[in-house]
Write a protein that holds these residues in place. Structure first.
Motif, PDB file in Angstrom:
ATOM      1  N   HIS A  75      25.245  38.557  52.816  1.00 21.34           N
ATOM      2  CA  HIS A  75      25.978  39.047  51.986  1.00 21.34           C
ATOM      3  C   HIS A  75      27.475  38.715  52.297  1.00 21.34           C
ATOM      4  CE1 HIS A  75      22.613  41.681  51.089  1.00 21.34           C
ATOM      5  NE2 HIS A  75      22.940  41.287  49.826  1.00 21.34           N
ATOM      6  N   SER A  76      27.715  37.923  53.361  1.00 23.39           N
ATOM      7  CA  SER A  76      29.234  37.658  53.422  1.00 23.39           C
ATOM      8  C   SER A  76      29.596  36.501  52.814  1.00 23.39           C
ATOM      9  CB  SER A  76      29.032  37.143  54.998  1.00 23.39           C
ATOM     10  OG  SER A  76      29.039  38.268  56.089  1.00 23.39           O
ATOM     11  N   GLY A  77      30.922  36.367  52.253  1.00 23.00           N
ATOM     12  CA  GLY A  77      31.453  35.310  51.543  1.00 23.00           C
ATOM     13  C   GLY A  77      32.581  35.551  51.066  1.00 23.00           C
ATOM     14  N   LEU A  78      33.067  34.878  50.057  1.00 23.59           N
ATOM     15  CA  LEU A  78      34.371  35.192  49.200  1.00 23.59           C
ATOM     16  C   LEU A  78      33.792  35.884  47.702  1.00 23.59           C
ATOM     17  CD1 LEU A  78      36.545  32.013  49.942  1.00 23.59           C
ATOM     18  CD2 LEU A  78      36.973  34.279  50.551  1.00 23.59           C
ATOM     19  N   TYR A  79      34.240  36.903  47.619  1.00 21.25           N
ATOM     20  CA  TYR A  79      34.112  37.745  46.062  1.00 21.25           C
ATOM     21  C   TYR A  79      35.101  37.630  45.493  1.00 21.25           C
ATOM     22  CZ  TYR A  79      29.594  38.936  48.314  1.00 21.25           C
ATOM     23  OH  TYR A  79      28.388  39.169  48.653  1.00 21.25           O
ATOM     24  N   TYR A  80      35.004  37.367  44.056  1.00 19.91           N
ATOM     25  CA  TYR A  80      36.184  37.443  43.335  1.00 19.91           C
ATOM     26  C   TYR A  80      35.582  37.908  41.812  1.00 19.91           C
ATOM     27  CZ  TYR A  80      35.418  33.150  40.821  1.00 19.91           C
ATOM     28  OH  TYR A  80      34.865  31.863  40.314  1.00 19.91           O
ATOM     29  N   CYS A  81      36.489  38.749  40.951  1.00 24.48           N
ATOM     30  CA  CYS A  81      35.788  39.113  39.586  1.00 24.48           C
ATOM     31  C   CYS A  81      36.755  38.460  38.489  1.00 24.48           C
ATOM     32  CB  CYS A  81      35.942  40.781  39.636  1.00 24.48           C
ATOM     33  SG  CYS A  81      37.645  41.219  39.639  1.00 24.48           S
ATOM     34  N   THR A  82      36.189  38.557  37.268  1.00 28.49           N
ATOM     35  CA  THR A  82      36.680  38.126  36.060  1.00 28.49           C
ATOM     36  C   THR A  82      36.520  39.244  34.908  1.00 28.49           C
ATOM     37  OG1 THR A  82      34.870  36.835  35.153  1.00 28.49           O
ATOM     38  CG2 THR A  82      36.402  35.649  36.591  1.00 28.49           C
ATOM     39  N   ALA A  83      37.546  39.228  33.937  1.00 25.36           N
ATOM     40  CA  ALA A  83      37.079  40.300  32.973  1.00 25.36           C
ATOM     41  C   ALA A  83      38.071  39.924  31.876  1.00 25.36           C
ATOM     42  CB  ALA A  83      38.018  41.533  33.448  1.00 25.36           C
ATOM     43  N   LEU A  84      37.682  40.386  30.478  1.00 29.22           N
ATOM     44  CA  LEU A  84      38.324  39.983  29.419  1.00 29.22           C
ATOM     45  C   LEU A  84      39.156  41.104  28.949  1.00 29.22           C
ATOM     46  CD1 LEU A  84      35.551  38.363  27.369  1.00 29.22           C
ATOM     47  CD2 LEU A  84      37.307  37.206  28.437  1.00 29.22           C
ATOM     48  N   ASN A  85      40.285  41.002  28.181  1.00 31.74           N
ATOM     49  CA  ASN A  85      41.060  41.702  27.412  1.00 31.74           C
ATOM     50  C   ASN A  85      41.673  41.300  26.266  1.00 31.74           C
ATOM     51  OD1 ASN A  85      43.040  40.488  28.291  1.00 31.74           O
ATOM     52  ND2 ASN A  85      44.124  42.194  29.590  1.00 31.74           N
ATOM     53  N   GLN A  86      42.436  41.677  25.419  1.00 31.34           N
ATOM     54  CA  GLN A  86      43.039  41.183  24.367  1.00 31.34           C
ATOM     55  C   GLN A  86      43.831  39.916  24.514  1.00 31.34           C
ATOM     56  OE1 GLN A  86      44.149  43.860  25.630  1.00 31.34           O
ATOM     57  NE2 GLN A  86      46.267  44.128  25.465  1.00 31.34           N
ATOM     58  N   LEU A  87      44.227  39.698  25.837  1.00 26.78           N
ATOM     59  CA  LEU A  87      44.964  38.293  25.961  1.00 26.78           C
ATOM     60  C   LEU A  87      44.076  37.320  26.503  1.00 26.78           C
ATOM     61  CD1 LEU A  87      47.774  40.057  28.030  1.00 26.78           C
ATOM     62  CD2 LEU A  87      47.766  39.546  25.577  1.00 26.78           C
ATOM     63  N   GLY A  88      42.882  37.676  26.738  1.00 24.75           N
ATOM     64  CA  GLY A  88      41.776  36.623  27.190  1.00 24.75           C
ATOM     65  C   GLY A  88      41.241  36.873  28.380  1.00 24.75           C
ATOM     66  N   GLN A  89      40.732  35.908  29.228  1.00 22.48           N
ATOM     67  CA  GLN A  89      39.896  36.163  30.521  1.00 22.48           C
ATOM     68  C   GLN A  89      40.929  35.883  31.493  1.00 22.48           C
ATOM     69  OE1 GLN A  89      35.896  34.654  31.442  1.00 22.48           O
ATOM     70  NE2 GLN A  89      36.697  33.409  32.734  1.00 22.48           N
ATOM     71  N   HIS A  90      40.822  37.001  32.542  1.00 24.71           N
ATOM     72  CA  HIS A  90      41.555  36.815  33.705  1.00 24.71           C
ATOM     73  C   HIS A  90      40.593  36.911  34.966  1.00 24.71           C
ATOM     74  CE1 HIS A  90      45.298  37.922  31.318  1.00 24.71           C
ATOM     75  NE2 HIS A  90      44.128  38.728  30.600  1.00 24.71           N
ATOM     76  N   SER A  91      41.157  36.376  36.101  1.00 24.15           N
ATOM     77  CA  SER A  91      40.503  36.284  37.364  1.00 24.15           C
ATOM     78  C   SER A  91      41.390  36.923  38.591  1.00 24.15           C
ATOM     79  CB  SER A  91      40.062  34.887  37.623  1.00 24.15           C
ATOM     80  OG  SER A  91      39.508  34.430  36.748  1.00 24.15           O
ATOM     81  N   SER A  92      40.552  37.598  39.419  1.00 24.91           N
ATOM     82  CA  SER A  92      41.124  38.156  40.544  1.00 24.91           C
ATOM     83  C   SER A  92      41.546  37.092  41.436  1.00 24.91           C
ATOM     84  CB  SER A  92      40.387  39.234  41.133  1.00 24.91           C
ATOM     85  OG  SER A  92      39.235  38.877  41.685  1.00 24.91           O
ATOM     86  N   ALA A  93      42.176  37.381  42.574  1.00 21.18           N
ATOM     87  CA  ALA A  93      42.121  36.443  43.865  1.00 21.18           C
ATOM     88  C   ALA A  93      40.992  36.719  44.742  1.00 21.18           C
ATOM     89  CB  ALA A  93      43.579  36.810  44.607  1.00 21.18           C
ATOM     90  N   PRO A  94      40.492  35.674  45.305  1.00 30.51           N
ATOM     91  CA  PRO A  94      39.217  35.888  46.042  1.00 30.51           C
ATOM     92  C   PRO A  94      39.493  36.921  47.423  1.00 30.51           C
ATOM     93  CG  PRO A  94      39.552  33.697  45.839  1.00 30.51           C
ATOM     94  CD  PRO A  94      40.789  34.361  45.400  1.00 30.51           C
ATOM     95  N   ALA A  95      38.302  37.913  47.721  1.00 31.63           N
ATOM     96  CA  ALA A  95      38.306  38.704  48.785  1.00 31.63           C
ATOM     97  C   ALA A  95      37.164  38.543  49.667  1.00 31.63           C
ATOM     98  CB  ALA A  95      38.346  39.847  48.210  1.00 31.63           C
TER      99      ALA A  95
END
Length: 424
Positions: A286-306
């Protein structure tokens, strides 16, 4: 035709021409201003002044688009959004049209036309008013210090605007210009929009500054071991509402990981689609680089990789064996160092004893009368014994090297009498 009659005709023609010129000067429409910039969604007033020859009465007046002769109020695109207002001041006529709920399609050239009770008394102002409709947009650029430069821009020039900046829906104090500087990534992180005073309800689209989403690892240490449970949380930096979360590992959605670069087992269809992503019985795979995306009224946003690093049992076993081997080795090193130090100190003491000066007799230097230690007492009370080893030696029959040593170091013979007697 007599010369006199010809002269009369010429004079009449001249008078008619002069009358026409004078009549033209009595008709007119002046637009003030001749161009207007307005915000989309707002209302705008277009004004003009007009005149006509005296004695005539205006029976109809209206605004139209370009060369169309249709009253703006009757146009399907403007129905319910157009209002007229006519005033007179010091024999000067004024007419204003107000257009509400402006749309981008309202950007046109608008002209004023009026009709009098004279069958030929119609006039239209040919130049018109040019209307531009704009929205607000935030332009973002980087500064040399790593900050951000925000500009509230429009496609046309607004008249003396006073800008209002918002951060997370709250006004930013003491900022009324078109430019906003952001310098601190922590303090200034948030969602920004701008508006114009007296039109606060009309705002630009918001822009997110300095990473709106963040991945946080919960339920384990920074470097979890196998068989633990780890929960990754997709967290908003500035308390905005998000939905439709998606998790990625090494660039691939964890909900459909199938390749060797993303060997995360899929438990169900909803895996990796919520704000929290939990991994039970975690392993080194399971080791690796993880990041998430999500939507709101402004559009889609992404986090920085962890990065998530998981240590296997092999690593723990090797760490234990390394510790077991390290402790004895360290103890042996310390013992060796202690023995070396003791040996060095003993050698230094022996060297001090052996370097005493020749001819120095320790015992002859002692003052037995003033001594008080046990060593001095031993020398003071020493007596000859019949069993003294030296008294039983027979020099005539010696055969060993020890006898030679005693003969050499033995005391000189005692002389009797005085020196004067021997000289006789």
């Amino acid at each position: 035709m007599s010369p006199q009659r010809s002269a009369h005709i010429t004079a009449a023609v001249i008078l008619i021409l002069l009358a026409g010129k004078l009549g033209e000067k009595q008709w007119g429409v002046t637009y003030t201003p001749d161009s207007v910039c307005a915000l989309e969604g707002s209302s705008v007033d277009l004004s003009c002044s007009y005149k006509h020859p005296g004695g005539l009465t205006v029976t109809e007046s209206f605004w139209l688009i370009n060369e169309q002769r249709v009253d703006l109020r009757e146009d399907d695109q403007y129905k319910g959004r157009v209002q007229y207002n006519q005033t007179e001041n010091q024999n000067q006529l004024y007419h204003t049209v107000r257009i509400t709920d402006l749309r981008v399609s309202d950007a046109q050239t608008y002209k004023f036309r009026f009709i009098t009770d004279d069958p030929g008394g119609k006039y239209i102002g040919s130049s018109g008013v040019s209307l531009s409709v704009t929205g607000l947009k935030i332009e973002v650029s980087d500064t040399q210090g790593g900050g951000k430069l925000l500009i509230c821009s429009s496609t046309c020039t607004l008249t003396n605007p006073t800008y209002i900046w918002y951060r997370n829906e709250q006004p930013v104090s003491e900022q009324n210009g078109a430019v906003l500087y952001l310098r601190d990534r922590t303090v200034d992180a948030g969602s920004y929009s701008c508006a114009v005073k007296e039109h606060e309800e009309i705002r630009s689209a918001a822009v997110c500054m300095f990473e709106g989403l963040q991945v946080k690892v919960e339920g384990a240490a920074a470097a979890p071991a196998e068989e633990q449970t780890v929960t990754l949380t997709c967290r908003s930096v500035y308390s905005q509402s998000y939905s439709n979360y998606t998790w990625y590992r090494n660039g691939q959605p964890v909900s459909n990981c199938r390749s060797s670069s993303c060997p995360v087992a899929v438990v169900n269809e909803s895996l990796g689609t919520g704000q929290n992503y939990s991994i039970t019985n975690i392993s080194s795979q399971h080791s690796g680089l993880y990041y998430c995306t999500a939507l709101n009224q402004l559009g889609q946003h992404s986090s920085a990789p962890a990065r998530l690093d998981v240590f296997s049992d092999w690593w723990k076993q090797n760490a234990v064996w390394a510790a077991v081997g390290l402790v004895p080795a360290l103890g042996l090193s310390i013992l060796t160092a202690i023995l070396c130090i003791q040996r060095k100190r003993r050698a230094e003491r022996d060297a001090d004893v052996q370097t005493s000066k020749p001819g120095d007799d320790t015992y002859t230097a002692l003052n037995l009368a003033t001594t008080s230690s046990s060593e001095y007492d031993t020398l003071t009370h020493a007596t000859h014994s019949p069993n003294d080893t030296y008294s039983t030696l027979n020099p005539a029959t010696r055969t060993s090297s020890e006898y030679d040593t005693l003969m050499v170091v033995g005391p000189p013979p005692v002389q009797s009498g005085s020196p004067e007697e021997e000289n006789n």
